[in-house]
Design a protein around this motif. Sequence first.
Motif, PDB file in Angstrom:
ATOM      1  N   VAL B 219      38.827  51.211  42.572  1.00  0.00           N
ATOM      2  CA  VAL B 219      38.399  49.827  42.795  1.00  0.00           C
ATOM      3  C   VAL B 219      39.058  48.912  41.777  1.00  0.00           C
ATOM      4  CG1 VAL B 219      36.432  48.279  42.954  1.00  0.00           C
ATOM      5  CG2 VAL B 219      36.201  50.641  43.687  1.00  0.00           C
ATOM      6  N   PHE B 220      39.131  49.390  40.545  1.00  0.00           N
ATOM      7  CA  PHE B 220      39.677  48.549  39.485  1.00  0.00           C
ATOM      8  C   PHE B 220      41.151  48.225  39.730  1.00  0.00           C
ATOM      9  CE2 PHE B 220      41.825  48.252  35.320  1.00  0.00           C
ATOM     10  CZ  PHE B 220      41.286  47.034  34.938  1.00  0.00           C
ATOM     11  N   THR B 223      41.949  46.493  43.705  1.00  0.00           N
ATOM     12  CA  THR B 223      41.417  45.206  44.150  1.00  0.00           C
ATOM     13  C   THR B 223      41.567  44.185  43.029  1.00  0.00           C
ATOM     14  OG1 THR B 223      39.204  45.588  43.308  1.00  0.00           O
ATOM     15  CG2 THR B 223      39.650  46.360  45.533  1.00  0.00           C
ATOM     16  N   THR B 224      41.866  42.964  43.405  1.00  0.00           N
ATOM     17  CA  THR B 224      41.916  41.929  42.381  1.00  0.00           C
ATOM     18  C   THR B 224      40.866  40.858  42.648  1.00  0.00           C
ATOM     19  OG1 THR B 224      43.623  40.776  43.619  1.00  0.00           O
ATOM     20  CG2 THR B 224      44.363  42.228  41.874  1.00  0.00           C
ATOM     21  N   LYS B 229      34.810  43.790  44.164  1.00  0.00           N
ATOM     22  CA  LYS B 229      34.465  44.666  43.041  1.00  0.00           C
ATOM     23  C   LYS B 229      33.244  45.528  43.331  1.00  0.00           C
ATOM     24  CE  LYS B 229      37.323  43.034  39.839  1.00  0.00           C
ATOM     25  NZ  LYS B 229      38.553  43.274  40.582  1.00  0.00           N
ATOM     26  N   ILE B 235      30.295  46.227  35.819  1.00  0.00           N
ATOM     27  CA  ILE B 235      29.581  46.550  34.584  1.00  0.00           C
ATOM     28  C   ILE B 235      30.524  46.602  33.387  1.00  0.00           C
ATOM     29  CG2 ILE B 235      28.424  48.434  33.383  1.00  0.00           C
ATOM     30  CD1 ILE B 235      26.926  48.965  35.951  1.00  0.00           C
TER      31      ILE B 235
END
Lengths: 443, 282, 293
Positions: B219-220, B223-224, B229, B235
């Motif tokens: 995900v990190f 995706t931007t 997110k 978190i």
Amino acid sequence: MKRNRTLPGIALLASVVAAALLVSACQPSKGKDAAAKAGEAVTLTVYMQHDQANPQSAYWPVTLEAFAKKYPNIKLEFEYVSGEAFHQKFQAMAASGDIPDLFTTYAGARSGYILDRGMVKDLRPFLTDDFKKDFNQAIWQPQGPNGEIYIVSPNMAVCTVVYVNTKLQKQLGLETPKTLEEMIAQVPKIRAAGLTPLAFGNKAQWQAQSLLLSMLVDRLGGTAWFDKAMTGENKFTDKPFVDAIAVVKSLVDTKLFPAGVNQLEGPQAWGEFVQGKAVYLLDAGWRVSALKNAATPEDYAAYAAVAFPAVPGEKNPGSSAATLGEALAMNAKLEGAKADAAWKFLSFIYGAEGSAILMDHGTVPTYKLDYSKFAVDSLSAQYIALINSQTMGYVIDAKMDSEGVNNLLNPGIQAVMMGAKTPAALAAEYEGWVAANDSHRKK
Amino acid sequence: MNDRSLLRRAPLSWRASAYVIMIAFAVLTIFPLVWLGYSSLKPNAEIVKYPLALPKAPSFSNYAEAWKKGGLDVALLNSFLYTAVATVSTLFLALAAAFGLTKFPFASKKFFTGAFALGLMITVHAVIIPLFLLEVRIGLVNTRLGVILPYIAFDLPISVMIAISFIKGIPDAILESAEIDGAKYRQVFWLMIVPLCTPVATTMLILSFLRHWNEFLFVFIFTTKTALKSLPVAITQFAGRQNIEYGLQYASLVIGILPMIVFYFIFHSQLRKGFGEGALKE
Amino acid sequence: MRNLRSKKLSYLSFILPAFLIYVGIMVFPVVFSLALSFTKWKGFGPMEFVGLDNYVRMFSDPVFYIGLRNNILIVLVSVFGQIPLGLLLAYMLHRKMVRGAKKFEVLIFLPITISSVIVAQLWNRVFSPIGILPSIVRSLTGNSEYIMTIFESKAYAIVPIMFVLLWQHTSLYMVIFLANLQRIPDSIIEAAQMEGASEGTIFLKIIAPMLAPVAFINSILAISGSFKSFDLIYSMTGGGPAHYTEVMAVYMYDTTFVYQNYGYGSALSIIIILFIVAAIMLTRAATKKFNFD
């Protein structure tokens, strides 16, 4: 090749934009109206090194609000990432060739992955003498091989400052030490009071190199020595470098540093200082605003900022180390209205308006402000006076290749601090790597 | 439970050591979690000054602030979406593949099985950059599909292996009789295999859920947009190295842990049943 | 004939959806990494073919050896620590040696549900020089400078991390063993008790062998899962201090992302895959009787 062909076009366009800007700068009120009426809204994407939960970030929403008021037609879409993760992700984005319109860039090796790809716009066409004259001239040093300027650095990242808790000093009957020996002589008294002499955290490994060794190398060798070490005329096995590492080690051996300094994270270290558990704090200049936010006003008023005490054999007495603070840079592909809007944003946040907000929040900007108009607190005033009186050496990781610094030097300093390696052995290892691999030696 | 059998109790020495080990484990688990829980109710200054003390005036303001600043509502929704879609898709894809690989007499199944087994050995970090470049090429970056597909792919090897070991145990006779009746294989799969696989399916679902819920890297990197997110990524915004807003950090950590604890309490009896009756028998 | 063809078609229609997603996502990157491992490349610009240089470099790279050593230790603690401990805990719970077995089961299982990033944060607050554990020791011993020096020992810095891994993952194996224990009829234990077998004999000689196949599957899970230690170590120590807690995955990640040495990073990732293959094959050889296919 391809870049060369498009460069004149960009330069031409940019100079037109710059000329237009110059006109609008001369007539500020009219310019503002023109921008507001410019019709179509422009949206810019921004990828930014930024920690929203950090108290030091308090200036940023204020800046954005002021910008939105002045330029309602320029919309900004942010992605904030903090720390090392920022670089990891940005490298993946750079590898794909798809990067946002504006993004945080460091002047130096840290942003090599984006600068070397030619993905960052050279700002020189935008930078009129009129714009440049209001800044500390040190920030207009060339940032690329052909004199490119990629960022308008909003602040100098001064890496070594010693913060003093004068209240504790008085309680213990201590004077601010002029030399390292004097500081070491205070250790028994401070330790006996159950306090830490010099708070410092090196868990993340870069601190001992950026915040301490860089300054020591400059004091013992100077920038001229370092320039030659980069090209290979001097070696990192030379006396200044080895001696500087030995000084780092001595701070551990004499118990100036807290026990377990390599297990302490930076914020834990300055947290100890804020809580009154340490008399001195070794940290960067950009910590002033965080200290202001975290400490009680009375405690904060008793803080002082001084130079690191003198070490034996200084060639360049009293110096510190500094590099340009990071800033947002522009995507090389930006053209026309978007480039125009992007420059409006950059010149706003790093120019007069943004710098004033920064100053209000405790960071001294590179933009020259009339400090008398600001309520400069005592620590900030001392800090300004201090850095104006010091010469600034290089910060090693801003100059040398990442693999050598991060894989060898930084862990090596930790090993030396823990007694697992001698300074000479580390120096020899690092010189060996640099001679074989560093891009500066290959030229 | 009819446990009043002839079974004698374990000797005292065993019971005593059992207590020691269990209590040690329990303390090690409870203490950090409880400490995290009550610390998240303290203002930042109090956490820094008295790290061990109970909150003087417990307050949920850290939660409200973390929730708002971190956009945790969107992140929570995304986490559920990614986890649910990937978990359910993996389940049916793996069951179908395992069915094909156990109940059909074709030589190529050795190859396919071996290929899936190889996947057990591939770590996420070994492939992240080339995978990112691939996703950019085919336009999957910044889409939900671009997160879900790798989730499925990385979950398939272990899921297929678990399903194979279970479906192997279903007698071939079932299939043969269906074949004689002229039933289509698709019907056999949906009407016979899937219902028979319920216990193992529970196991697979739970293991998948655990893996996906805490996933961070895909995900990190892939995706931007804030709108895409997931919770772990949101978190970590509060877990920056320079950050000393412990209050916010702790509150968001609790928000990250809670759904898993709820999930576990809902499903923990099924989990036991699933492991016992299903996957992991000879 | 036609029947066979339609059978083959349905066979493929069951396998291919999963297989294509799997191959599309996993195989391309691995082949790409393999190719990159023979080059010198900084992520952009020209790629330089360097043959086996990257693999040769590994043999003289002290950091690689630290990573390899720590990885072996972690596999060992996974297979010979988490699994036997999980079995022992499961047996104790199954035999109801403690009151409130259900509650203990829940508590022991909890850590596995928490993401490693959070686990790392938690334990950092415990272990750090200003953390809970040193604070407690300081107030007990009066030694105001106490820190956990084990983190600064080249040989043992990995031990506290192995301890956290044990804490974090044992529960999964415990639950799996527990579920399978319930399928073993009580009468077997009863019979052994009648013959005067001690509790230890029952556990080691009767129960443990019956669960050997389960232990094998658990070992596979543990070995491939031991590389999940990346998340924990990356957030807990970042491989430091001085590379003492480095594991291969962290080193590979730093080499690629921080040092921008894609060639060497790719070579490391290929070695990691080979390492897991070797570890699993060893386990398989050790438990030959179980047919895993």
